[in-house]
Scaffold this active site. Structure first.
Site, PDB file in Angstrom:
ATOM      1  N   ASP A 108       0.861  -1.180   0.000  1.00  0.00           N
ATOM      2  CA  ASP A 108       0.000   0.000   0.000  1.00  0.00           C
ATOM      3  C   ASP A 108       0.903   1.238   0.000  1.00  0.00           C
ATOM      4  O   ASP A 108       1.870   1.302   0.768  1.00  0.00           O
ATOM      5  CB  ASP A 108      -0.906  -0.016   1.243  1.00  0.00           C
ATOM      6  CG  ASP A 108      -2.031   0.990   1.147  1.00  0.00           C
ATOM      7  OD1 ASP A 108      -3.193   0.576   1.151  1.00  0.00           O
ATOM      8  OD2 ASP A 108      -1.737   2.210   1.075  1.00  0.00           O
ATOM      9  N   ILE A 109       0.595   2.197  -0.875  1.00  0.00           N
ATOM     10  CA  ILE A 109       1.492   3.375  -0.935  1.00  0.00           C
ATOM     11  C   ILE A 109       1.274   4.339   0.226  1.00  0.00           C
ATOM     12  O   ILE A 109       2.084   5.226   0.431  1.00  0.00           O
ATOM     13  CB  ILE A 109       1.420   4.190  -2.254  1.00  0.00           C
ATOM     14  CG1 ILE A 109       0.012   4.331  -2.754  1.00  0.00           C
ATOM     15  CG2 ILE A 109       2.381   3.679  -3.282  1.00  0.00           C
ATOM     16  CD1 ILE A 109      -0.101   5.406  -3.828  1.00  0.00           C
ATOM     17  N   ASN A 169     -12.555  -3.492   2.995  1.00  0.00           N
ATOM     18  CA  ASN A 169     -13.541  -2.408   3.032  1.00  0.00           C
ATOM     19  C   ASN A 169     -14.465  -2.568   1.835  1.00  0.00           C
ATOM     20  O   ASN A 169     -14.009  -2.612   0.696  1.00  0.00           O
ATOM     21  CB  ASN A 169     -12.842  -1.045   2.971  1.00  0.00           C
ATOM     22  CG  ASN A 169     -11.894  -0.829   4.130  1.00  0.00           C
ATOM     23  OD1 ASN A 169     -12.107  -1.370   5.217  1.00  0.00           O
ATOM     24  ND2 ASN A 169     -10.835  -0.065   3.916  1.00  0.00           N
ATOM     25  N   GLN A 171     -14.215   2.176   1.654  1.00  0.00           N
ATOM     26  CA  GLN A 171     -13.645   1.750   0.373  1.00  0.00           C
ATOM     27  C   GLN A 171     -13.435   2.963  -0.513  1.00  0.00           C
ATOM     28  O   GLN A 171     -14.363   3.751  -0.751  1.00  0.00           O
ATOM     29  CB  GLN A 171     -14.567   0.731  -0.321  1.00  0.00           C
ATOM     30  CG  GLN A 171     -13.917   0.107  -1.551  1.00  0.00           C
ATOM     31  CD  GLN A 171     -14.741  -1.028  -2.162  1.00  0.00           C
ATOM     32  OE1 GLN A 171     -15.874  -1.274  -1.766  1.00  0.00           O
ATOM     33  NE2 GLN A 171     -14.154  -1.713  -3.127  1.00  0.00           N
ATOM     34  N   HIS A 206      -9.842  -5.714  -2.935  1.00  0.00           N
ATOM     35  CA  HIS A 206      -8.515  -5.894  -2.337  1.00  0.00           C
ATOM     36  C   HIS A 206      -8.636  -6.152  -0.849  1.00  0.00           C
ATOM     37  O   HIS A 206      -9.355  -5.445  -0.151  1.00  0.00           O
ATOM     38  CB  HIS A 206      -7.628  -4.662  -2.568  1.00  0.00           C
ATOM     39  CG  HIS A 206      -8.240  -3.377  -2.090  1.00  0.00           C
ATOM     40  ND1 HIS A 206      -9.192  -2.690  -2.819  1.00  0.00           N
ATOM     41  CD2 HIS A 206      -8.056  -2.657  -0.959  1.00  0.00           C
ATOM     42  CE1 HIS A 206      -9.557  -1.612  -2.155  1.00  0.00           C
ATOM     43  NE2 HIS A 206      -8.890  -1.569  -1.011  1.00  0.00           N
ATOM     44  N   PHE A 207      -7.941  -7.160  -0.382  1.00  0.00           N
ATOM     45  CA  PHE A 207      -7.752  -7.350   1.052  1.00  0.00           C
ATOM     46  C   PHE A 207      -6.542  -6.533   1.478  1.00  0.00           C
ATOM     47  O   PHE A 207      -5.534  -6.481   0.763  1.00  0.00           O
ATOM     48  CB  PHE A 207      -7.458  -8.818   1.391  1.00  0.00           C
ATOM     49  CG  PHE A 207      -8.685  -9.681   1.507  1.00  0.00           C
ATOM     50  CD1 PHE A 207      -9.471  -9.633   2.648  1.00  0.00           C
ATOM     51  CD2 PHE A 207      -9.036 -10.547   0.493  1.00  0.00           C
ATOM     52  CE1 PHE A 207     -10.600 -10.430   2.769  1.00  0.00           C
ATOM     53  CE2 PHE A 207     -10.171 -11.347   0.605  1.00  0.00           C
ATOM     54  CZ  PHE A 207     -10.958 -11.289   1.739  1.00  0.00           C
ATOM     55  N   HIS A 208      -6.663  -5.926   2.655  1.00  0.00           N
ATOM     56  CA  HIS A 208      -5.503  -5.318   3.303  1.00  0.00           C
ATOM     57  C   HIS A 208      -4.906  -6.354   4.254  1.00  0.00           C
ATOM     58  O   HIS A 208      -5.653  -7.041   4.970  1.00  0.00           O
ATOM     59  CB  HIS A 208      -5.931  -4.126   4.171  1.00  0.00           C
ATOM     60  CG  HIS A 208      -6.485  -2.956   3.423  1.00  0.00           C
ATOM     61  ND1 HIS A 208      -5.762  -1.797   3.232  1.00  0.00           N
ATOM     62  CD2 HIS A 208      -7.689  -2.748   2.826  1.00  0.00           C
ATOM     63  CE1 HIS A 208      -6.511  -0.926   2.551  1.00  0.00           C
ATOM     64  NE2 HIS A 208      -7.683  -1.481   2.299  1.00  0.00           N
TER      65      HIS A 208
HETATM   66  P1  AMP Z   1      -9.651   1.112   0.503  1.00  0.00           P
HETATM   67  O1  AMP Z   1      -9.963   2.232   1.455  1.00  0.00           O
HETATM   68  O2  AMP Z   1      -9.871  -0.243   1.124  1.00  0.00           O
HETATM   69  O3  AMP Z   1     -10.336   1.260  -0.840  1.00  0.00           O
HETATM   70  O4  AMP Z   1      -8.101   1.175   0.310  1.00  0.00           O
HETATM   71  C1  AMP Z   1      -7.471   1.590  -0.836  1.00  0.00           C
HETATM   72  C2  AMP Z   1      -6.010   1.560  -0.526  1.00  0.00           C
HETATM   73  O5  AMP Z   1      -5.287   1.618  -1.739  1.00  0.00           O
HETATM   74  C3  AMP Z   1      -5.529   2.726   0.347  1.00  0.00           C
HETATM   75  O6  AMP Z   1      -4.969   2.214   1.552  1.00  0.00           O
HETATM   76  C4  AMP Z   1      -4.496   3.428  -0.546  1.00  0.00           C
HETATM   77  O7  AMP Z   1      -3.398   3.881   0.197  1.00  0.00           O
HETATM   78  C5  AMP Z   1      -4.101   2.347  -1.517  1.00  0.00           C
HETATM   79  N1  AMP Z   1      -3.655   2.795  -2.825  1.00  0.00           N
HETATM   80  C6  AMP Z   1      -4.263   3.695  -3.630  1.00  0.00           C
HETATM   81  N2  AMP Z   1      -3.572   3.818  -4.781  1.00  0.00           N
HETATM   82  C7  AMP Z   1      -2.520   2.953  -4.696  1.00  0.00           C
HETATM   83  C8  AMP Z   1      -1.441   2.618  -5.558  1.00  0.00           C
HETATM   84  N3  AMP Z   1      -1.295   3.203  -6.764  1.00  0.00           N
HETATM   85  N4  AMP Z   1      -0.528   1.702  -5.143  1.00  0.00           N
HETATM   86  C9  AMP Z   1      -0.682   1.122  -3.936  1.00  0.00           C
HETATM   87  N5  AMP Z   1      -1.673   1.394  -3.078  1.00  0.00           N
HETATM   88  C10 AMP Z   1      -2.585   2.309  -3.444  1.00  0.00           C
END
Ligand code: AMP
Ligand code: ZN
Length: 142
Positions: free
Chosen positions: A36-37, A90, A97, A103-105
């Site tokens: 995750d960035i 999420n 979300q 995506h799973f975290h």
């Molecule tokens: P969510 O809130 O579950 O939709 O989480 C989306 C996640 O994606 C967040 O934690 C962001 O930091 C991460 N994210 C968004 N863009 C990127 C990317 N290009 N590379 C890696 N992680 C990302």
């Protein structure tokens, strides 16, 4: 919504197609895991099916086992850092979300702090529990 390609370019589809960069830690034919960035903690991973689906219920059941296997593999990698971690998913805006590509975290934990905030919780009552189980269409026993 669903499994159709999204109207706007999807950031995780772009990564899966190799058009956007990512710090990949695991890849197989159908799944990617990458950093995750904006990590909550060091080693925070996202485990992403390469095919675009908004949410888990849209993923064909034939792909569940492979996806779970990839999640377990990402967990094995996180366990190189710490045996303590949270797995999160999420679903929907109100659940936080932001990226509407499943995506799973996997979020490593290094201390006892709660990265998810603290909502006050009270123990559920008997009647409330029965109603919620009913509203969830349960109990389903297979
Ligand atoms: P969510 O809130 O579950 O939709 O989480 C989306 C996640 O994606 C967040 O934690 C962001 O930091 C991460 N994210 C968004 N863009 C990127 C990317 N290009 N590379 C890696 N992680 C990302
Ligand atoms: Zn996508």
């Amino acid at each position: 919504m669903g499994s159709a390609a999204p109207a706007a370019p999807c950031v995780f589809c772009e990564i899966a197609a190799g058009r956007s960069p990512a710090y990949v830690v695991y890849e197989d034919a159908n799944t990617l895991a990458f950093l995750d960035i904006f990590p909550f903690t060091r080693g925070h991973l996202l485990v992403v099916p390469k095919r675009h689906v908004d949410r888990l219920v849209d993923l064909p059941s034939t792909e569940h086992a492979g996806y779970l296997g990839a999640l377990a593999q990402a967990c094995r990698q996180v366990e190189r850092l710490t045996k303590d971690y949270n797995i999160g998913l999420n679903q929907g805006r109100l659940a936080g979300q932001i990226v509407f590509h499943l995506h799973f975290h996997v979020i490593p934990r290094y201390d006892a702090g709660n990265p998810f905030g603290t909502l006050p919780r009270t123990r559920i009552g008997e009647a409330d529990a029965a109603a919620v189980v009913r509203d969830l269409g349960g109990p389903i026993r297979r």
